[in-house]
Structures are given as C-alpha cells and as structure tokens.
Design a protein around this motif. Structure first.
Motif, PDB file in Angstrom:
ATOM      1  N   ASP A   1       0.839  -1.209   0.000  1.00 47.25           N
ATOM      2  CA  ASP A   1       0.000   0.000   0.000  1.00 47.25           C
ATOM      3  C   ASP A   1       0.870   1.253   0.000  1.00 47.25           C
ATOM      4  O   ASP A   1       0.643   2.183  -0.768  1.00 47.25           O
ATOM      5  CB  ASP A   1      -0.916   0.010   1.233  1.00 47.25           C
ATOM      6  N   SER A   2       1.877   1.253   0.865  1.00 47.52           N
ATOM      7  CA  SER A   2       2.745   2.436   0.971  1.00 47.52           C
ATOM      8  C   SER A   2       3.432   2.739  -0.355  1.00 47.52           C
ATOM      9  O   SER A   2       3.578   3.890  -0.735  1.00 47.52           O
ATOM     10  CB  SER A   2       3.838   2.232   2.020  1.00 47.52           C
ATOM     11  N   LEU A   3       3.870   1.684  -1.037  1.00 45.16           N
ATOM     12  CA  LEU A   3       4.608   1.906  -2.284  1.00 45.16           C
ATOM     13  C   LEU A   3       3.694   1.840  -3.516  1.00 45.16           C
ATOM     14  O   LEU A   3       4.179   1.837  -4.655  1.00 45.16           O
ATOM     15  CB  LEU A   3       5.738   0.875  -2.408  1.00 45.16           C
ATOM     16  N   GLU A   4       2.392   1.769  -3.268  1.00 44.13           N
ATOM     17  CA  GLU A   4       1.386   1.763  -4.332  1.00 44.13           C
ATOM     18  C   GLU A   4       1.633   0.651  -5.352  1.00 44.13           C
ATOM     19  O   GLU A   4       1.620   0.860  -6.560  1.00 44.13           O
ATOM     20  CB  GLU A   4       1.354   3.129  -5.043  1.00 44.13           C
ATOM     21  N   LEU A   5       1.879  -0.534  -4.832  1.00 41.90           N
ATOM     22  CA  LEU A   5       2.103  -1.666  -5.726  1.00 41.90           C
ATOM     23  C   LEU A   5       1.046  -2.758  -5.533  1.00 41.90           C
ATOM     24  O   LEU A   5       1.026  -3.752  -6.253  1.00 41.90           O
ATOM     25  CB  LEU A   5       3.515  -2.258  -5.486  1.00 41.90           C
ATOM     26  N   LYS A   6       0.148  -2.538  -4.578  1.00 41.65           N
ATOM     27  CA  LYS A   6      -0.754  -3.621  -4.181  1.00 41.65           C
ATOM     28  C   LYS A   6      -1.591  -4.155  -5.345  1.00 41.65           C
ATOM     29  O   LYS A   6      -1.708  -5.366  -5.530  1.00 41.65           O
ATOM     30  CB  LYS A   6      -1.664  -3.150  -3.059  1.00 41.65           C
ATOM     31  N   GLU A   7      -2.115  -3.267  -6.150  1.00 45.07           N
ATOM     32  CA  GLU A   7      -2.996  -3.708  -7.234  1.00 45.07           C
ATOM     33  C   GLU A   7      -2.252  -4.505  -8.301  1.00 45.07           C
ATOM     34  O   GLU A   7      -2.871  -5.243  -9.065  1.00 45.07           O
ATOM     35  CB  GLU A   7      -3.663  -2.495  -7.872  1.00 45.07           C
ATOM     36  N   ASP A   8      -0.948  -4.313  -8.359  1.00 44.29           N
ATOM     37  CA  ASP A   8      -0.167  -4.986  -9.408  1.00 44.29           C
ATOM     38  C   ASP A   8       0.448  -6.305  -8.947  1.00 44.29           C
ATOM     39  O   ASP A   8       1.167  -6.955  -9.709  1.00 44.29           O
ATOM     40  CB  ASP A   8       0.973  -4.066  -9.883  1.00 44.29           C
ATOM     41  N   LEU A   9       0.192  -6.678  -7.726  1.00 45.81           N
ATOM     42  CA  LEU A   9       0.857  -7.880  -7.203  1.00 45.81           C
ATOM     43  C   LEU A   9       0.419  -9.161  -7.917  1.00 45.81           C
ATOM     44  O   LEU A   9       1.129 -10.161  -7.882  1.00 45.81           O
ATOM     45  CB  LEU A   9       0.609  -8.023  -5.698  1.00 45.81           C
ATOM     46  N   GLY A  10      -0.738  -9.131  -8.571  1.00 48.77           N
ATOM     47  CA  GLY A  10      -1.207 -10.327  -9.293  1.00 48.77           C
ATOM     48  C   GLY A  10      -0.603 -10.462 -10.675  1.00 48.77           C
ATOM     49  O   GLY A  10      -0.781 -11.475 -11.344  1.00 48.77           O
ATOM     50  N   GLU A  11       0.120  -9.440 -11.119  1.00 50.51           N
ATOM     51  CA  GLU A  11       0.719  -9.472 -12.457  1.00 50.51           C
ATOM     52  C   GLU A  11       2.069 -10.192 -12.439  1.00 50.51           C
ATOM     53  O   GLU A  11       2.759 -10.204 -11.428  1.00 50.51           O
ATOM     54  CB  GLU A  11       0.961  -8.034 -12.952  1.00 50.51           C
ATOM     55  N   LYS A  12       2.430 -10.754 -13.588  1.00 43.83           N
ATOM     56  CA  LYS A  12       3.759 -11.363 -13.728  1.00 43.83           C
ATOM     57  C   LYS A  12       4.842 -10.286 -13.619  1.00 43.83           C
ATOM     58  O   LYS A  12       4.663  -9.173 -14.131  1.00 43.83           O
ATOM     59  CB  LYS A  12       3.879 -12.025 -15.096  1.00 43.83           C
ATOM     60  N   ILE A  13       5.938 -10.616 -12.992  1.00 46.95           N
ATOM     61  CA  ILE A  13       7.026  -9.643 -12.823  1.00 46.95           C
ATOM     62  C   ILE A  13       7.580  -9.213 -14.185  1.00 46.95           C
ATOM     63  O   ILE A  13       8.042  -8.090 -14.349  1.00 46.95           O
ATOM     64  CB  ILE A  13       8.135 -10.226 -11.917  1.00 46.95           C
ATOM     65  N   SER A  14       7.476 -10.121 -15.175  1.00 40.80           N
ATOM     66  CA  SER A  14       7.979  -9.770 -16.512  1.00 40.80           C
ATOM     67  C   SER A  14       7.242  -8.547 -17.074  1.00 40.80           C
ATOM     68  O   SER A  14       7.763  -7.869 -17.957  1.00 40.80           O
ATOM     69  CB  SER A  14       7.834 -10.951 -17.457  1.00 40.80           C
ATOM     70  N   ALA A  15       6.024  -8.294 -16.567  1.00 38.75           N
ATOM     71  CA  ALA A  15       5.267  -7.141 -17.071  1.00 38.75           C
ATOM     72  C   ALA A  15       5.547  -5.875 -16.258  1.00 38.75           C
ATOM     73  O   ALA A  15       5.011  -4.813 -16.579  1.00 38.75           O
ATOM     74  CB  ALA A  15       3.774  -7.461 -17.023  1.00 38.75           C
ATOM     75  N   TYR A  16       6.376  -5.978 -15.246  1.00 37.34           N
ATOM     76  CA  TYR A  16       6.660  -4.815 -14.385  1.00 37.34           C
ATOM     77  C   TYR A  16       7.675  -3.881 -15.055  1.00 37.34           C
ATOM     78  O   TYR A  16       8.563  -4.320 -15.777  1.00 37.34           O
ATOM     79  CB  TYR A  16       7.284  -5.285 -13.061  1.00 37.34           C
ATOM     80  N   SER A  17       7.568  -2.610 -14.707  1.00 37.12           N
ATOM     81  CA  SER A  17       8.598  -1.656 -15.128  1.00 37.12           C
ATOM     82  C   SER A  17       9.785  -1.789 -14.161  1.00 37.12           C
ATOM     83  O   SER A  17       9.676  -2.464 -13.131  1.00 37.12           O
ATOM     84  CB  SER A  17       8.042  -0.236 -15.066  1.00 37.12           C
TER      85      SER A  17
END
Lengths: 237, 534
Positions: free
Chosen positions: A118-134
């Motif tokens: 929540d603090s780092l605003e990543l919660k909603e993206d936790l279900g995505e594959k890391i390969s799709a992360y910036s």
C-alpha cells in the motif's frame, strides 16, 4: 550490527577492495559513497554472502559470515542495484516465496505485504507477472521483499534508482522507521544530496580503499558532502 | 554492418558452446572434448539416416525412380529443417532478447531481419545435411558418382532452406502473434507442440511402417505422385539432373522466399515492437499457508518450468512419452503378446520381455533433463538464492526433488501399465518399479552434476540454453546410454546371459543405487561448494 574488518577482494591482479574496515551500529543509516568501480558493489555483495572474499572478516549481528552464513543471511536483506527478480512469478508469488524462505508466519506476512505494498502503491499490481513490471515496479517489489521478513540489517545497492519521487520519499521514511526500531541500513548511492540528508554515518571509498568515514558532520565539516567527495576524488588526479 | 551482426551472432553461439562463463576462456582439452561430442552426435544421426538411404538407393535406381529417391532425401531434409527451425524462428526472430537493443542502434530493420534469416538459413543447412549428406553418399556408393545428379542435388540442398524459412517464419509469426494476444501462452504453445509432435510421430510411424510397402509399390506411388502432385515430381527430377525441372524448382523456391521476405519486411518491426497488452489482473488478497523451505524451492522450480514452453517441451518431453506409452500399452495390450511371439538374434522375446519392457521404462525415465539447465537458468537471479538463508545443499535438493516429482507420475503410469499387461513375478515387479525410478533420479543428479561443471549464467536465449547447453547434451547422451546399457550388455555382448533376468537386473538396480549414492555424495560436498562459488 555489521562489522567489516580488513576486507580484501581481488579480481585477478586487481584489488577491488583493499583492507576495508567499517562498523555499522544498530539504529544507523550508513551511506557508502564512491565513484564507479570504486568497490562499493563488491563490498556490498561480500557482506551479503553473494561474493566470496579473499581476506578479512565480516560479522552480522555477531555471527561470522564465513562460519555461520545462514545465521547472517537470516538477519539481513539485500536489495541489488538492478532488481533482477524471477520474471516467471507474479509479484505476490515472489513475496510468498521470500516469505517461505525466511519462514515469515502467515498472518504477519499478509499484514506486512498489505502495509508495504500500500505504501509503495504496488498492491494492485501484485497479481501481475514480474515480466510485465517496469524497472521501478521491480525495485518496489525488491524493497517490499526486503522489509517483509523484518531483518535487522538491510543492505541496499543504489536503492533509489528507478523509483518515482513519491516512492523515493516513502522508501526514505521506511528506512528511517526501520532504524528507529533498532535496525540498521547500509546503502550505496551516487546521489550525494540523499546521502547528506538521510545518513547518520558515511564512508567514502576510492579504488577499493576507505578514504573517509564517520558521522556526516565529521566527514563533511563545514563543506557540503559533494565538495568533500570531489576533493577526495581529485586528490591524486 | 551485416558482417558485424553476423560476427556478433557467431560469437554468441561460440560463447554459449565453449565458454564456462564470461571471464574464463576454455582450454584446448575442453574445446576438443566438445567437438568430439558434437561429432559423435552427428555421427549417430548420419549413420541412422545413411543406413535407411543405403537400403533404398539400388532398388529405386533399378526401377528407374532415382527422382523418387532424391525426393525422399529432400523431403526428409525439409522436415528436419522445419522441425528445427519453427521454434528457433520464434526465439531468434520475434522474441530475441537483443531485438530492442539492435532497433535502438542505427541499423536498418531490414538488415536485422536479413541477418537473422541468414542465421536461420545456415542452421537449416546444418539440419538438412543429416538427411541429404548420407543420401548423396549412399547414392554415390551404390549407384555412381556423376556431376549430372551431384551438382543439381547440391544446388537444391542449398535452395531448400528458402521454402523452409518461409514456412517456419510465417508459422513463427503466427505463433508469436497469437502468443501476444492470449494470457495462457504456455498452455497454447504446449497444445500446439503436442499436436505438432503427434502429427510428426504419426507421419514417422507411417513412413517407417510403410517403407517396405514403398519399395514394393514404388512404381505405383511414383506414378501417382507424378500425376497428382506434379511439383514434387519436378523437385525429384530436378535433383536427378533434369535441368528444366531444376529451373522451375529454383524459381518456385525463390518466389516463395521472396513473398515471405516481403511480408516479413513489412511486419517485422511491428511484430517485435507492438504490445497490445492484456486487461490488468487486479490483485485480491488470499490466504496462503507457509510452506517449508524445500517445498518453496520446488514451487519456484515448478513456476519456472510451467511458465516456459521451451523448458517444458525440450527438457520434459519424456513425461509426454511416458504417459503416451502407458496409455498405449493399456489400450493395445495385444502389442506385448505380439512382440513376445518374435525372436531377436536367436533369443525369444518372450523370455526377455520383462527385460525389454524394463529397459523401455528406464529409457523413458532418462528422457527428461529438467535438472540439467536448472542452475544456469538461475542466471542473473542467482543473487536471490545466494543472499537467502538456504544452503547450497537445499538448493540442489530442491532442484533434484522437483525433477523427480514432476516426472514420476507419468513414469508410474507407464510402470503400472507394464505391470498390468505383463503380470510379472514379484521380484520382477519390484525391479520394474525400482530401477526406472532410480534411473530417473540418476538422470536428475547427472543433470545437476554436468550443470555444476559447465554452468552458464549469462545466456541470451533461455530456450537455446536449455536445448543446446553442454550440460543438457551430456546429460541426455549419458543417461540414455546408461538406460540402454543393461540390455545392450546382455543381448549384445552376452554378459551374464545365463543369469535369470531377475538376478541380472537386480545387479543393475544395485549399480544404479550405488551410482545415485555416489553422485549425491559429490553433489552434497563438491557440488555445493561449486554452487556457492558461482
């Protein structure tokens, strides 16, 4: 918390780190500064047990890294300069993997993931594959995984690279809170303004050798850290 | 510029083949060993292909069907090239890691495409030589050496990759495009591969089963081909020395390639730079219990394995074969009875049926090399394990246990089918259960052993690392050889031929168990030290 005594590491004939000694105490944010190739990453990797070193002794929370590597690794977390994470996992898979490896209990794990994501605003993206992360998202995930098991010591290599200003600010807060709880942080950076504002202690390394260390006030005196750094860099130029 | 690009690819290939890591140059002995190994593998394929064409050359020549002979050689080469290059086209063309880097440099996209296609062309020539080389040699030895067929055949061999590249690149483009639009890409690729493999095996089976029929009814088949599939007749005639047919064939191959190249030039950049994206999966918190370290490590291996079609399809194909063999045996129980009626080299297969099936099970067990590239595959993420509170021994145990666990269900199915159909004695049943599992474990350990000796953490293409790395090659060759060794020693060399099969295979079971013990000891000590030093 972290004691480095006479650390020496050579690559072939080149001494990457030359009889380096540092002592990081509980409650301290310790900045590690040096030009490219000065030996920062080598020192950091040696402290995390990733790189075998030739001479010297490293102790983490009183445990020798050579004799009790697992006890040391249980007490520390490492964030590399380039967050190469398992791209085949989702963010939450990765955090759960780290949680399992560090034996973080189920309930605590969930609460901490919730808090830090929540603090780092990543919660909603936790279900995505890391390969799709910036790059920045991977860096945030690496930060969360480091704080997940509440290590006593966190070692970071250029932790602010790739983070947006808000995330950088949050990370600085997290670092300070961690040290206020009795932890310690040892991190390298090229951003001298960040080091100046954030660090309690600082060390400057040049060609593998320690050229200055101490509290921020001791090292910089009346000057800015940048001026001191540039002066030390140019001394034998 | 083209020269620079080709030199870069060439260096990358040589580097991945010979270099243990980016800092150490390989010794002469190692280079020679790798070359010998490659020659050995090539020798096996050339021998198998050669013996088939050797038996076909004279009968077809006597019937005046030399064109059919050459057509078969070119068709075999075509399928070999196609099998090898479809997935290579995806990884080398559309999913190459350095695509973005090259596009950011002042290099025309058409040149990048051309250089990649040139590499595919050279790879296809290598695949094709396995069929064309022995076929031409067999023809020269059995019939005659003459430039009238040799030059056109060689010319066609050099032209054959053009239609292959056209088909494989377009198929690859279709696969890559579909892959970008579907979320469950791995499952889709797996399904496609299974269909491809099923079709390929069906064709092979029909071809081998039909080889005597082909020779028997060659004139009729040739007549039918000439009437109904005239372009194939033209290709065969071209290779046999018909210059007009050669001209037509060369033109057809050239035009096919030109059309495909045209399409690729227009679509290449769009293909590799477009990202349509998916609807974002919003994370929902779920309860998840804590797993022990070893299970967590195995879970990580599973996630890697199941997310990579290249890993699953290459390193785990024995799972598919074992499951298929088990199901086949349950459906066609009469196959064993029919085999039992045959004799081989004076030995009744009925007496040795249990041994043959046991060897078959061991062969299936040794067909997987999941553990062989697993250390290299840690790549740049090795820091995660190295900075975690896990021992090198735990990491190795996790990889080995994953190898065994993921392969075991299919093997158990095959073992169950054998037991059901064969109804062996208690002792033989125990051996049928134990020895294949030991071979499976031994293969997993051999994979780790070779990978610790020859790790590569700085690879560019994961699929190439899995398929072509030295550790994978050595593991496959050695474990297949070990699985066949008991049968070869008994039936080929007559070793312990007077022993009862139960006693003989019990000896091998003990040897396999000892091998597992010795390898595990090595992995625990020297292997763990090597892993720590990586």
């Amino acid at each position: 918390m972290l004691r480095i005594e006479n650390l020496t590491k050579t690559y072939g004939k080149k001494k990457a780190v030359d009889h380096l000694s540092l002592h990081i105490r509980a409650g301290e944010i310790y900045g590690f500064i040096g030009h490219n190739g000065a030996g920062k990453t080598t020192t950091i990797k040696a402290c995390c047990g990733i790189l075998q070193f030739d001479q010297g002794e490293i102790t983490v929370c009183g445990h020798s890294l050579r004799r009790e590597p697992l006890a040391c690794k249980r007490a520390l977390a490492y964030i590399p300069d380039n967050p190469d994470l398992y791209e085949f996992m989702t963010g939450i898979d990765y955090l759960n993997f780290i949680g399992d490896i560090f034996r973080v209990p189920e309930e605590e794990r969930r609460e901490r993931i919730r808090l830090y994501a929540d603090s780092l605003e990543l919660k909603e993206d936790l279900g995505e594959k890391i390969s799709a992360y910036s790059h920045g998202m991977k860096q945030k995930l690496a930060v969360i995984s480091a704080f997940l098991h509440e290590p006593k010591l966190i070692i970071m290599d250029e932790p602010f690279v790739g983070l947006d200003p808000k995330a950088s600010h949050t990370l600085k807060q997290m670092m300070r809170e961690h040290c206020d709880r009795g932890g310690a942080i040892f991190f390298s950076t090229h951003v001298l303004e960040v080091a100046e504002k954030l660090c309690d202690q600082v060390a400057i390394i040049k060609k593998g050798k320690l050229v200055a260390s101490g509290s921020m006030e001791e090292v910089r005196g009346q000057d800015s850290l940048e001026e001191v750094f540039l002066e030390l860099e140019g001394e034998d130029a | 510029m083209l020269k620079t690009l080709l030199r870069t690819y060439w260096r990358s290939m040589i580097h991945s083949l010979f270099f243990r890591d980016s800092r150490k140059a390989p010794g002469r002995l190692k280079k020679a060993g790798i070359l010998l190994l490659l020659l050995y593998v090539a020798g096996i394929f050339l021998f198998l292909s050669g013996s088939m064409f050797f038996s076909m050359a004279r009968p077809l020549n006597r019937l005046g069907l030399d064109w059919l002979y050459f057509l078969l050689a070119l068709a075999a080469a075509f399928f070999l090239m196609l099998t090898g290059s479809v997935f290579l086209a995806i990884t080398q063309l559309y999913e190459a890691r350095d695509n973005e880097l090259l596009l950011s440099l002042p290099i025309p996209a058409s040149l990048i495409l051309f250089s990649r296609l040139l590499l595919l062309y050279l790879t296809d020539l290598l695949y094709g030589i396995v069929a064309v080389g022995p076929a031409l040699a067999a023809y020269a030895l059995r019939i005659q050496v003459s430039p009238s067929w040799l030059i056109p055949s060689l010319l066609l061999y050099l032209l054959l990759p053009l239609p292959v590249i056209s088909v494989s690149c377009l198929l690859g483009a279709a696969f890559a495009a579909v892959g970008k639009r579907i979320r469950h890409k791995t499952a889709a690729v797996l399904l496609l591969w299974l269909l491809f493999l099923g079709g390929y095996l069906f064709l092979c089976r029909r071809l081998f089963a039909g080889l005597p029929d082909l020779l028997l009814h060659a004139p009729r088949i040739a007549g039918w081909l000439a009437r109904m599939l005239n372009p194939l007749y033209q290709i065969g005639s071209a290779a046999a020395g018909n210059l007009r047919a050669l001209g037509y064939t060369a033109l057809a191959f050239g035009l096919t390639f030109a059309a495909a190249y045209g399409i690729l030039t227009v679509t290449f950049v769009k293909m590799i730079t477009s990202n349509r994206g998916f609807r974002k999966i919003k994370y929902r918190e779920k309860r998840r219990k804590r797993y022990p370290v070893l299970l967590a490590l195995m879970g990580k291996e599973w996630k890697h394995f199941s997310s990579s079609p290249g890993y699953m399809l290459n390193a785990g194909c024995g799972i598919v074969f074992a499951a298929a063999a088990g199901i086949f045996l349950l459906i066609r129980q009469d196959a064993v009875a029919r085999l039992a009626g045959l004799s081989l080299g004076g030995v009744s297969l009925e007496e040795e049926m249990a041994g043959f099936l046991l060897t078959g099970l061991c062969f299936l067990a040794s067909f997987n090399f999941i553990s062989a590239p697993s250390i290299s595959l840690e790549g740049k993420c090795l820091w995660i394990l190295k900075s975690s509170p896990v021992t090198a021994r735990q990491i190795l145990a996790g990889k080995l246990l994953f190898h065994v666990t993921v392969c075991l269900p299919a093997l158990l199915l095959a073992q169950g089918a054998v037991l059901w159909v064969l109804r062996p004695s208690f002792a033989m049943a125990a051996l049928l259960l134990v020895l294949p599992v030991l071979v499976l474990t031994l293969t997993g350990m051999l994979g780790l052993f070779w990978n610790l000796l020859f790790p590569r953490l700085d690879f560019l293409s994961e699929t190439r690392m899995i398929k072509n790395s030295l550790s994978s090659t050595l593991t496959v060759l050695l474990s297949l050889l070990l699985s066949l060794l008991p049968m070869l020693a008994r039936q080929g060399l007559g070793l312990f031929a007077d022993w009862k099969p139960e006693g003989y295979y019990a000896l091998w079971t003990a040897a396999a168990a000892a091998g597992c013990g010795a390898l595990w000891r090595w992995l625990k000590k020297s292997g763990a030290r090597r892993l720590e030093a990586l």
